[in-house]
Design an enzyme around this catalytic site. Sequence first.
Site, PDB file in Angstrom:
ATOM      1  N   HIS A 121       0.815  -1.212   0.000  1.00 50.14           N
ATOM      2  CA  HIS A 121       0.000   0.000   0.000  1.00 50.14           C
ATOM      3  C   HIS A 121       0.856   1.273   0.000  1.00 50.14           C
ATOM      4  CE1 HIS A 121       0.837   0.674   4.316  1.00 50.14           C
ATOM      5  NE2 HIS A 121       0.788  -0.641   4.398  1.00 50.14           N
ATOM      6  N   ASP A 122       0.386   2.270  -0.716  1.00 51.67           N
ATOM      7  CA  ASP A 122       0.955   3.623  -0.732  1.00 51.67           C
ATOM      8  C   ASP A 122       2.336   3.695  -1.394  1.00 51.67           C
ATOM      9  OD1 ASP A 122      -1.138   5.097   0.933  1.00 51.67           O
ATOM     10  OD2 ASP A 122      -0.559   3.481   2.291  1.00 51.67           O
ATOM     11  N   GLY A 139       5.206  -1.017   2.664  1.00 50.55           N
ATOM     12  CA  GLY A 139       4.377   0.158   2.431  1.00 50.55           C
ATOM     13  C   GLY A 139       5.159   1.451   2.302  1.00 50.55           C
TER      14      GLY A 139
END
Length: 265
Positions: A121-122, A139
């Site tokens: 994520h991100d 992440g």
Amino acid sequence: MPIDPKAVVHPSAKIHKSAEICAYAVIGENVEIGSGTIVESHAVIQGPTKVGKNNHIYSFASIGGDPQDISYADGQESNLIIGNDNLIREFCTINRGTEKENAVTRIGSNNMLMAYVHIAHDCELGDHVIMSNNASLAGHVKVHDWAILGGFVLVKQFCLIGMHTYIGMGCQVNKDIPAFMLASGSPCRIRSINSKGMQRRGFSPASISSIQRAFKSVFKESQGKLLDTKLDELQVKEKDSNEVSTFIKCIRSSKEGIMRGPSEE
């Protein structure tokens, strides 16, 4: 036939008429797929996800899954944006973003993600990035244009991988790697500049020499000086080199600190 009748496609999905969705692929809610993109059998794309043009997503890839983050909950804003002309091979996993940052995981264009690559994520990938088999990003990792990550490379959360870097197979990266550097070994260290990569990308001998001097100044000629002092001196000496300016910017903007060099072992 652009959409095979054996594919499972959510009614809300927006699929360009020239995209190809193969049998047993699953396209979920709030997914957009651009022209010329091919989704092979048994690949899964969940939304909200936007996939650009002329991508090729191979079998058993899992694209746009929920963030693997304990703070994530259903209903939070969470997106994945993928550019154009990417190769995403078998069993790749790319997760959507979280509200901790900009609520988006972003993949640029012309990237090659080999089998079993994981992008958490991100994360943000630039363009022309190569991630070899089983390379994984935790992440919030940022990978700039033309970086190459060897097989089984692991990158810790929040790290930055600068443009035109090369990271050798099996490295565990827990600090930032500035632009144009080559890192390898166990423990992973910055060993030299990525001269071969720069040559292949068409950098001039003068540009390569300027990066070589910058590498030597920062990683080999300590002379008891603080890093900020060395960077200030380097900025003056190499003021005409855009490459050195990029290298310095990577170091000055680092939040995780930079990977150690050969003289620090």
